[in-house]
Write a protein that holds these residues in place. Structure first.
Motif, mmCIF file in Angstrom:
data_model
loop_
_atom_site.group_PDB
_atom_site.id
_atom_site.type_symbol
_atom_site.label_atom_id
_atom_site.label_comp_id
_atom_site.label_asym_id
_atom_site.label_seq_id
_atom_site.Cartn_x
_atom_site.Cartn_y
_atom_site.Cartn_z
ATOM 1 N N VAL A 144 40.728 45.236 36.322
ATOM 2 C CA VAL A 144 39.437 44.849 35.744
ATOM 3 C C VAL A 144 39.300 43.327 35.750
ATOM 4 C CG1 VAL A 144 37.962 44.977 33.705
ATOM 5 C CG2 VAL A 144 39.387 46.929 34.336
ATOM 6 N N VAL A 201 37.789 42.014 26.666
ATOM 7 C CA VAL A 201 36.817 41.746 27.732
ATOM 8 C C VAL A 201 37.288 40.564 28.580
ATOM 9 C CG1 VAL A 201 34.429 41.144 28.268
ATOM 10 C CG2 VAL A 201 34.944 42.586 26.278
ATOM 11 N N GLY A 235 27.257 41.319 35.064
ATOM 12 C CA GLY A 235 28.009 42.230 34.230
ATOM 13 C C GLY A 235 28.583 43.363 35.051
ATOM 14 N N LEU A 236 29.900 43.456 35.080
ATOM 15 C CA LEU A 236 30.554 44.573 35.760
ATOM 16 C C LEU A 236 30.773 45.692 34.741
ATOM 17 C CD1 LEU A 236 31.230 41.949 37.456
ATOM 18 C CD2 LEU A 236 33.240 43.177 38.254
ATOM 19 N N GLN A 237 30.925 46.899 35.196
ATOM 20 C CA GLN A 237 31.045 48.032 34.284
ATOM 21 C C GLN A 237 32.176 48.973 34.698
ATOM 22 O OE1 GLN A 237 27.147 49.581 32.753
ATOM 23 N NE2 GLN A 237 26.283 48.481 34.514
ATOM 24 N N SER A 238 33.288 48.389 35.125
ATOM 25 C CA SER A 238 34.401 49.225 35.563
ATOM 26 C C SER A 238 35.414 49.495 34.462
ATOM 27 C CB SER A 238 35.108 48.562 36.753
ATOM 28 O OG SER A 238 35.666 47.312 36.373
ATOM 29 N N ALA A 239 35.353 48.731 33.342
ATOM 30 C CA ALA A 239 36.310 48.926 32.258
ATOM 31 C C ALA A 239 36.149 50.315 31.658
ATOM 32 C CB ALA A 239 36.126 47.854 31.188
ATOM 33 N N GLY A 279 38.624 42.140 39.123
ATOM 34 C CA GLY A 279 37.236 42.382 39.501
ATOM 35 C C GLY A 279 36.314 41.249 39.091
ATOM 36 N N VAL A 280 36.501 40.713 37.879
ATOM 37 C CA VAL A 280 35.610 39.631 37.461
ATOM 38 C C VAL A 280 35.925 38.348 38.216
ATOM 39 C CG1 VAL A 280 35.197 40.650 35.203
ATOM 40 C CG2 VAL A 280 37.023 38.976 35.449
ATOM 41 N N ASP A 282 33.310 41.907 32.251
ATOM 42 C CA ASP A 282 33.372 43.369 32.291
ATOM 43 C C ASP A 282 33.669 43.883 30.889
ATOM 44 O OD1 ASP A 282 33.762 46.063 32.784
ATOM 45 O OD2 ASP A 282 34.682 45.705 34.746
#
Length: 741
Positions: free
Chosen positions: A576, A610, A695-699, A579-580, A635
């Motif tokens: 995660v 986060v 804003g990522l949403q993989s968490a 990813g950011v 994320d």
């Protein structure tokens, strides 16, 4: 009997150890249902199915107990309920509710245990479970720690679903039509022929049946409001100036008060002379308070002016009078044994050479609305209107001072004009209660002047770090980071009437949990005594420890001759967090050529579960450093309100930049020297860069975003300034060492 009902002393003590200290327990009530506080004041013809929904003949009220201090949490809470209830914005009103056990915050437990948010081992999961049980036992109704969204997400959706299904059952009882043939939309139950029965028309039937608790929550694919760009329900009132904050409270027979307490926080009031003040126009009373003096007048300005005419004799501060001594105490702490070594990978014992030192000062909270409270006390009841992030404890303090049972204290939690942790303290509550006790039957609005608010603020922790490391073959191979700071947790909880012993996780938050696999890595913390009292400030410990960790890492990367982004990507192990980093590299076009006067810095800090990565672009001009752009990738799991998500991130960046550059509290003679915004300015409009957010949403878990954008700002900016000028900024505020335009 179930295993959950047979908690043994060993289980409790194990839980206490998992939490990192000792906790004293009374009776475990982990499975005790919470009473619905709405029922206590339910009027004839109204219905409530749980603590968050009230339906009356006149309409629907959604209870939103998390305090709104500008972060939009009222809107978020309401939309979560409305999503499942099939309510539309404008089809309901909101109310904060009364302080109650039912509104306890259990999500705070996730960051109260010494396990990384990515740690899913059995011991980590067990520790979180025990911590959640402790939070339920304590029953603290708290807004803070970016916990409002994770605390609300499931329980408020469920509250809305229970209300929806109960209303359908009420409609079935009224019409005789099976529930399976009913649906809901726009605040009404829909019959098979299309007839609509508005929810308020069903209250008499709903009040006679038990709530339907066997409900299914709607999947994200069926959401209408949540996850969509919906207008915040409070934005029109705030934009038109019609929101009523505490400072807006007024009634015809109101009296007005202000208070002066020791500017040497915790120092005694040895004496005072109010002769001149008592003769001033509009002054009605001069009152003795514990360690303070209040002036009650016919308006706030007259109260302010009268306080200026009182001569005070203050005792010394119970901490070093001069700022240099504060830094010396922190420096001396490095010669002592750490309170705890929080991260100890590999072996750093072979490291040698000089330490690099980093500093972060005390900083005030600086909300726009000064602290205030309006109170009325008589022989039967007390009523107080203010903003507080722990309303239950605030109510209890009023009860204790006035001698009334807590059940006879009405606490009205109002929208707050900012906080950043300031409204977790109790001074204004206690002083208002004492004034009300001394003037029974009067309605009194107590307001602190801006200068008094600054002088008595309990600031963000001062902190210092020392770091050294090693690089080999163009790669960072070792880092030893030692951090010294006063314990925020012990300082604050001691004032709140309970204590959390043991090493303070906040001292090293944002550093010990860095998502980098450096072969030899040690992070230790020293909780330093004897300094000024400190309090939670937006992002708490991560804003200082994150600055230290990322700055030290950045220096090692540049020592190694490596690219700051590429080396972080090589070191990061959490997918995660990776990813950011990858996202912010792509957003900022990292690797593009830059002009000689330009510089770019990057930082990645994980706080409150986060990970947030930022790239800051600056230009070195003849007048000083200009901040051009900030790119942010975060994320926090599923994004419930994309508009407010972006706003919170951008606001966090602006907040972080302004304070990293300009703000500090320094002590002289035991008193804070900075007493208004001119001495601690935030970022000005012309200095504000373009801020690009993704804003990522993989968490896996849903998290809050109010605080995590702040910690990466300062180290990313410091890295950018170094890249542009060759000057390394190791001490905040940066304006001490460089000019910014």
């Amino acid at each position: 009997m179930s295993r959950a009902r047979t908690l043994t002393r060993r289980t409790v003590m194990t839980g206490a150890l998992v939490l990192g200290g000792g906790v004293a327990f009374g009776t475990w009530r982990l499975l005790t249902p919470d009473a619905n506080p709405v029922l206590a004041s339910l009027e004839q013809g109204a219905a409530s199915f749980n603590p968050w929904v009230l339906i009356e003949p006149g309409g629907v009220t959604l209870i939103t107990p998390h305090a709104d201090v500008g972060q939009g949490v009222t809107s978020m809470q309401a939309l979560l309920i409305a999503e499942e209830m099939d309510l539309e914005p404008g089809g309901f009103v909101t109310a904060p509710g009364v302080p109650a056990r039912a509104y306890r915050n259990r999500a705070l437990s996730q960051d109260a245990v010494p396990f990384m948010s990515t740690d899913q081992r059995f011991v980590a999961r067990a520790g979180r479970s025990v911590a959640e049980g402790v939070m339920k036992l304590l029953a603290l109704q708290v807004t803070g720690g970016s916990s409002s969204v994770p605390d609300s997400y499931n329980k408020l959706r469920r509250a809305g679903a229970v209300a929806r299904e109960t209303l359908k059952a009420a409609a079935a009882a009224r019409t005789g039509i099976p529930v399976t043939q009913l649906s809901t939309a726009q605040g009404a139950v829909i019959l098979p022929d299309g007839e609509r029965i508005p929810y308020p028309d069903l209250t008499s039937y709903a009040a006679e049946i038990p709530p339907v608790t066997d409900v299914v929550l709607r999947p994200p694919s069926a959401w209408r409001l949540t996850g969509q760009p919906v207008e915040r329900i409070d934005i029109r009132d705030k934009s038109t100036g019609t929101t009523r904050y505490g400072i807006d409270q007024w009634q015809a027979d109101m009296l007005f008060a202000s208070v002066r307490a020791s500017p040497r926080r915790g120092g005694a009031l040895l004496g005072y002379d109010a002769t001149l003040a008592q003769q001033m126009p509009g002054v009605l009373h001069v009152l003795d308070l514990p360690g303070a003096v209040a002036v009650v007048a016919d308006n706030t300005w007259n109260a302010f002016q009268a306080l200026e005419e009182i001569s005070f004799d203050w005792g010394p501060a119970p901490f070093p009078a001069e700022q240099d001594a504060h830094w010396q105490i922190l420096s001396d702490a490095f010669d002592t044994t750490p309170a705890k070594t929080w991260r100890n990978d590999g072996d750093v014992s072979r490291l040698s050479g000089p330490w690099r030192e980093y500093r972060a000062p005390y900083v005030a909270h600086q909300p726009l609305e000064p602290l205030n409270a309006t109170i009325r006390v008589d022989g039967e009841r007390a009523e107080i209107r203010t903003t507080h992030q722990m309303p239950g404890l605030a109510r209890d303090k009023v009860a204790k001072i006035t001698g009334l049972p807590a059940a006879r204290v009405s606490f009205h939690n109002l929208p707050g004009g900012g906080s950043f942790g300031h409204r977790l303290e109790f001074d204004i509550i206690e002083q208002a209660a004492e004034i009300g006790r001394q003037l029974p039957g009067e309605t009194i609005k107590v307001t602190l002047s801006r200068e008094e608010d600054f002088a008595r603020d309990i600031p963000r922790q001062i902190a210092m770090a020392r770091a050294r490391g090693a690089a080999s073959g163009g790669q960072v191979t070792a880092l030893d980071l030692q951090i010294a700071a006063p314990s925020v947790t012990r300082s604050q909880t001691g004032r709140a009437a309970f204590e959390v012993p043991g090493p303070d996780l906040q001292t090293v938050a944002g550093a010990w949990n860095m998502p980098f696999a450096i072969p030899d890595l040690r992070v230790s913390g020293r909780d330093v005594e004897g300094l000024a009292p400190v309090s939670s400030w937006r992002s708490v410990g991560a804003v200082t420890a994150g600055f230290f960790a990322e700055s030290a890492l950045d220096e090692l990367i540049r020592d190694a001759g490596a690219d700051p982004m590429a080396e972080r990507l090589r070191l990061v192990r959490d997918p995660v967090a990776r990813g950011v980093l990858e996202a912010v590299a792509e957003m900022s076009d990292w690797g593009r050529g830059v002009a000689p006067a330009e510089g770019r810095g990057v930082a990645l800090v994980s706080s409150f579960g986060v990970p947030v990565a930022q790239v800051v672009d600056v230009t070195a001009t003849h007048q000083g450093i200009r901040i051009d752009r900030v790119f942010v990738a975060a994320d926090a799991g599923p994004i419930l309100d994309p508009v407010n998500f972006e706003n919170q991130v951008q606001g966090g960046v602006v907040w972080g930049l302004g304070h990293a550059i300009n703000s500090e509290i320094t002590y002289a003679g035991g008193e804070a020297q900075q007493r208004n915004y001119h001495a601690a300015p935030g970022l000005r409009l012309w200095q504000t860069p373009q801020i690009v957010v993704r804003g990522l949403q993989s968490a896996r878990d849903i998290r809050g975003i109010g605080e995590p954008p702040v910690p990466p700002v300062a180290p990313a900016l410091a890295g950018a300034v170094f890249a542009a000028t060759g000057q390394r900024l190791r001490e905040m505020p940066f304006a001490r060492h460089a000019a910014f335009v």
